[in-house]
Design an enzyme around this catalytic site. Sequence first.
Site, mmCIF file in Angstrom:
data_model
loop_
_atom_site.group_PDB
_atom_site.id
_atom_site.type_symbol
_atom_site.label_atom_id
_atom_site.label_comp_id
_atom_site.label_asym_id
_atom_site.label_seq_id
_atom_site.Cartn_x
_atom_site.Cartn_y
_atom_site.Cartn_z
ATOM 1 N N GLY A 83 0.846 -1.191 0.000
ATOM 2 C CA GLY A 83 0.000 0.000 0.000
ATOM 3 C C GLY A 83 0.879 1.238 0.000
ATOM 4 N N MET A 97 2.444 5.029 1.279
ATOM 5 C CA MET A 97 3.050 5.459 2.550
ATOM 6 C C MET A 97 1.932 5.911 3.498
ATOM 7 S SD MET A 97 6.449 7.508 1.231
ATOM 8 C CE MET A 97 7.009 7.917 2.886
ATOM 9 N N PHE A 98 2.165 5.826 4.768
ATOM 10 C CA PHE A 98 1.226 6.230 5.825
ATOM 11 C C PHE A 98 -0.026 5.351 5.878
ATOM 12 C CE2 PHE A 98 3.525 9.865 4.090
ATOM 13 C CZ PHE A 98 4.307 10.202 5.202
ATOM 14 N N GLY A 136 0.207 2.307 7.273
ATOM 15 C CA GLY A 136 0.357 1.448 8.440
ATOM 16 C C GLY A 136 1.058 0.125 8.159
ATOM 17 N N LYS A 137 1.856 0.059 7.104
ATOM 18 C CA LYS A 137 2.540 -1.203 6.759
ATOM 19 C C LYS A 137 3.520 -1.618 7.860
ATOM 20 C CE LYS A 137 4.284 0.325 2.853
ATOM 21 N NZ LYS A 137 3.788 1.728 2.935
ATOM 22 N N ASP A 192 10.980 -5.482 5.675
ATOM 23 C CA ASP A 192 10.267 -4.214 5.448
ATOM 24 C C ASP A 192 10.906 -3.491 4.272
ATOM 25 O OD1 ASP A 192 8.321 -2.302 5.818
ATOM 26 O OD2 ASP A 192 9.240 -1.373 7.582
ATOM 27 N N GLU A 193 10.165 -2.566 3.678
ATOM 28 C CA GLU A 193 10.662 -1.785 2.526
ATOM 29 C C GLU A 193 11.175 -2.726 1.436
ATOM 30 O OE1 GLU A 193 9.970 1.245 2.791
ATOM 31 O OE2 GLU A 193 10.115 1.786 4.912
ATOM 32 N N CYS A 242 -6.400 10.248 1.821
ATOM 33 C CA CYS A 242 -5.886 11.286 0.922
ATOM 34 C C CYS A 242 -5.678 12.585 1.690
ATOM 35 C CB CYS A 242 -6.867 11.505 -0.218
ATOM 36 S SG CYS A 242 -6.386 12.837 -1.318
ATOM 37 N N CYS A 251 -5.502 10.020 -3.226
ATOM 38 C CA CYS A 251 -6.487 9.149 -3.882
ATOM 39 C C CYS A 251 -6.351 9.263 -5.395
ATOM 40 C CB CYS A 251 -7.893 9.514 -3.432
ATOM 41 S SG CYS A 251 -8.508 11.040 -4.192
HETATM 42 P P1 TMP Z 1 7.113 3.758 4.060
HETATM 43 O O1 TMP Z 1 6.207 3.049 3.112
HETATM 44 O O2 TMP Z 1 7.609 2.899 5.161
HETATM 45 O O3 TMP Z 1 6.549 5.029 4.555
HETATM 46 O O4 TMP Z 1 8.466 4.100 3.279
HETATM 47 C C1 TMP Z 1 8.544 4.287 1.909
HETATM 48 C C2 TMP Z 1 9.935 4.725 1.520
HETATM 49 O O5 TMP Z 1 10.024 4.737 0.091
HETATM 50 C C3 TMP Z 1 10.319 6.142 1.955
HETATM 51 O O6 TMP Z 1 11.679 6.185 2.374
HETATM 52 C C4 TMP Z 1 10.197 6.968 0.694
HETATM 53 C C5 TMP Z 1 10.524 5.971 -0.389
HETATM 54 N N1 TMP Z 1 9.910 6.217 -1.711
HETATM 55 C C6 TMP Z 1 10.736 6.218 -2.827
HETATM 56 O O7 TMP Z 1 11.951 6.025 -2.727
HETATM 57 N N2 TMP Z 1 10.171 6.446 -4.068
HETATM 58 C C7 TMP Z 1 8.830 6.649 -4.240
HETATM 59 O O8 TMP Z 1 8.380 6.837 -5.376
HETATM 60 C C8 TMP Z 1 7.975 6.640 -3.059
HETATM 61 C C9 TMP Z 1 6.510 6.857 -3.197
HETATM 62 C C10 TMP Z 1 8.566 6.411 -1.818
HETATM 63 MG MG MG Z 2 7.190 1.810 6.681
HETATM 64 ZN ZN ZN Z 3 -8.279 12.891 -2.755
#
Ligand code: TMP
Ligand code: MG
Ligand code: ZN
Length: 189
Positions: A12, A14-15, A17-18, A90-91, A147, A179
Amino acid sequence: MAKRGKLTVVYGPMFAGKTTWLVRHTEKLQKAGKQVSVFSPKLDDRYGKDAHLHAHSGLSTAATLVDEKHVGAMRDEFARLGAGATAIFDEAMFFATDIVDTVTSLLEQGVDVVAAGLDLDYRRQPFGVMPTLMAMADEAVPLTAQCYKCGETAAYTERLAGGEGEIVVGAADKYQPACERCHQVYAEA
Ligand code: TMP
Ligand code: MG
Ligand code: ZN
């Protein structure tokens, strides 16, 4: 031979809750007395170089930092995981394609694997090895955020700063969930 492990992929924007999901899952398994190993790419230095997973929510759990370009180098560490253990990544979108072989070996070893990451980058293009892992998954856990413009369900991540490269590590300073209708693709002015 050990029963094949199960692959769960949590994905999903970012933000959504993964990482929080991973931390909770880790705690649940640990409470049940299961062996759990958590791996996080070295590249993600948002919260410093300490070996922990950090969710945006503030939850965290101990993790081993791995070189995302050479997961295979961790072969010995993975070989130590017994049947019934769980390996958490993760990631996952930051890992090189050799993670696919690592995951396959772990599953064959009877280890359950959970991988979490962004299915799509800020351009809404498939992100790294995530689509492959999703195709291999026994169970997929889609998560969404809200969103930042209209409050509707957000499946995408909008980049606000940081240039046009695919990989730009960052948090709310550079990204917000968006969104379908509101999402815009960042372009340098
Ligand atoms: P998160 O899903 O744990 O919040 O972390 C996502 C990580 O991925 C964050 O360091 C930002 C990075 N990212 C990219 O490198 N390229 C992208 O296009 C997006 C959307 C996030
Ligand atoms: Mg994360
Ligand atoms: Zn929206």
